[in-house]
Write a protein that holds these residues in place. Structure first.
Motif, mmCIF file in Angstrom:
data_model
loop_
_atom_site.group_PDB
_atom_site.id
_atom_site.type_symbol
_atom_site.label_atom_id
_atom_site.label_comp_id
_atom_site.label_asym_id
_atom_site.label_seq_id
_atom_site.Cartn_x
_atom_site.Cartn_y
_atom_site.Cartn_z
ATOM 1 N N GLY A 116 0.787 -1.224 0.000
ATOM 2 C CA GLY A 116 0.000 0.000 0.000
ATOM 3 C C GLY A 116 0.818 1.272 0.000
ATOM 4 N N ALA A 117 2.078 1.171 -0.389
ATOM 5 C CA ALA A 117 2.910 2.372 -0.453
ATOM 6 C C ALA A 117 2.545 3.197 -1.674
ATOM 7 N N TRP A 118 2.682 4.488 -1.544
ATOM 8 C CA TRP A 118 2.355 5.366 -2.663
ATOM 9 C C TRP A 118 3.604 5.886 -3.354
ATOM 10 N N VAL A 119 4.778 5.765 -2.711
ATOM 11 C CA VAL A 119 6.004 6.275 -3.307
ATOM 12 C C VAL A 119 7.201 5.540 -2.709
ATOM 13 N N ILE A 120 8.266 5.477 -3.484
ATOM 14 C CA ILE A 120 9.575 5.039 -3.006
ATOM 15 C C ILE A 120 10.476 6.257 -3.088
ATOM 16 N N TYR A 121 11.242 6.517 -2.035
ATOM 17 C CA TYR A 121 12.170 7.638 -2.113
ATOM 18 C C TYR A 121 13.562 7.209 -1.675
ATOM 19 N N VAL A 122 14.545 7.984 -2.116
ATOM 20 C CA VAL A 122 15.942 7.682 -1.844
ATOM 21 C C VAL A 122 16.704 8.997 -1.759
ATOM 22 N N GLN A 123 17.702 9.049 -0.911
ATOM 23 C CA GLN A 123 18.602 10.193 -0.840
ATOM 24 C C GLN A 123 19.877 9.828 -1.583
ATOM 25 N N ALA A 124 20.505 10.811 -2.180
ATOM 26 C CA ALA A 124 21.762 10.565 -2.888
ATOM 27 C C ALA A 124 22.784 11.612 -2.484
ATOM 28 N N ASP A 125 24.008 11.161 -2.273
ATOM 29 C CA ASP A 125 25.096 12.095 -2.053
ATOM 30 C C ASP A 125 25.414 12.778 -3.376
ATOM 31 N N THR A 126 26.169 13.859 -3.314
ATOM 32 C CA THR A 126 26.370 14.679 -4.517
ATOM 33 C C THR A 126 27.817 14.768 -4.975
ATOM 34 N N GLY A 127 28.653 13.854 -4.522
ATOM 35 C CA GLY A 127 30.046 13.867 -4.962
ATOM 36 C C GLY A 127 30.199 13.311 -6.363
ATOM 37 N N PRO A 128 31.346 13.513 -6.968
ATOM 38 C CA PRO A 128 31.590 13.003 -8.326
ATOM 39 C C PRO A 128 31.394 11.488 -8.425
ATOM 40 N N GLU A 129 31.704 10.765 -7.348
ATOM 41 C CA GLU A 129 31.546 9.313 -7.351
ATOM 42 C C GLU A 129 30.080 8.880 -7.313
ATOM 43 N N ASP A 130 29.177 9.821 -7.093
ATOM 44 C CA ASP A 130 27.750 9.517 -6.998
ATOM 45 C C ASP A 130 26.975 9.837 -8.273
ATOM 46 N N GLU A 131 27.660 10.274 -9.321
ATOM 47 C CA GLU A 131 26.981 10.691 -10.547
ATOM 48 C C GLU A 131 26.156 9.573 -11.184
ATOM 49 N N ALA A 132 26.663 8.340 -11.174
ATOM 50 C CA ALA A 132 25.911 7.229 -11.778
ATOM 51 C C ALA A 132 24.617 6.973 -11.010
ATOM 52 N N ALA A 133 24.681 7.015 -9.684
ATOM 53 C CA ALA A 133 23.473 6.816 -8.879
ATOM 54 C C ALA A 133 22.463 7.931 -9.139
ATOM 55 N N ILE A 134 22.942 9.161 -9.203
ATOM 56 C CA ILE A 134 22.046 10.284 -9.467
ATOM 57 C C ILE A 134 21.406 10.153 -10.838
ATOM 58 N N ALA A 135 22.153 9.714 -11.828
ATOM 59 C CA ALA A 135 21.594 9.509 -13.171
ATOM 60 C C ALA A 135 20.510 8.433 -13.142
ATOM 61 N N LEU A 136 20.755 7.339 -12.422
ATOM 62 C CA LEU A 136 19.763 6.272 -12.302
ATOM 63 C C LEU A 136 18.492 6.795 -11.647
ATOM 64 N N TYR A 137 18.622 7.455 -10.511
ATOM 65 C CA TYR A 137 17.446 7.948 -9.796
ATOM 66 C C TYR A 137 16.716 9.015 -10.605
#
Length: 154
Positions: A116-137
């Motif tokens: 019964g969830a209405w949303v999934i959320y995630v936090q992402a760090d913003t360093g250069p090593e996190d660019e792939a995760a940010i692109a995915l999200y």
């Protein structure tokens, strides 16, 4: 491309797979002290994996955990619904760009809908090593600009 991995939700008896997932997180995040050296005992992990508010998913390839996702269900008070929070998500460096992270999130979407969830959320760090995760999200969801604060308990 043929998918060579399978996604498995973990239950209370999947302690070995949970340990493998913790090891993967420690390696992927460069924090073995957090994920390996201070690992909870079996009774704690069994309670966690058997709880109604925790979800652990692993991606296995040839019997090896190559991806993992840990999430929490947050039951809301203002409406009869919940939200799913992805706490950790990692894929072994040798298996990235194969759709494993997306498959883990898609599996979580099914679990979230069943609960019964209405949303999934995630936090992402913003360093250069996190660019792939940010692109995915960014590809899978809507980006919000928020501030995050850690408030010490003691």
């Amino acid at each position: 491309m043929t998918r060579r991995y399978s996604i498995k939700p973990l239950g209370a008896d999947d302690l070995i797979l949970m340990g493998d997932m913790l090891g993967l997180f420690g390696k992927a995040f460069g924090q073995p002290d957090v994920y390996d050296e201070k690992r909870p005992d079996a009774a704690y992990l069994r309670r966690l994996l058997g709880s109604d508010t925790f979800v652990a998913l692993v991606a296995e390839q040839d019997g090896v955990v190559v991806g993992g996702l840990a999430a929490y269900e947050l039951v809301k008070f203002e409406q009869a619904r919940s939200e799913m929070y992805i706490y950790d998500l990692a894929v072994d460096e040798s298996c990235r760009r194969l759709g494993i992270a997306t498959a883990l999130i898609e599996a979580l979407k099914g679990i979230a809908a069943d609960r019964g969830a209405w949303v999934i959320y995630v936090q992402a760090d913003t360093g250069p090593e996190d660019e792939a995760a940010i692109a995915l999200y960014s590809r899978l969801g809507v980006r919000e600009e928020v501030l995050h604060f850690d408030i010490p308990v003691s």
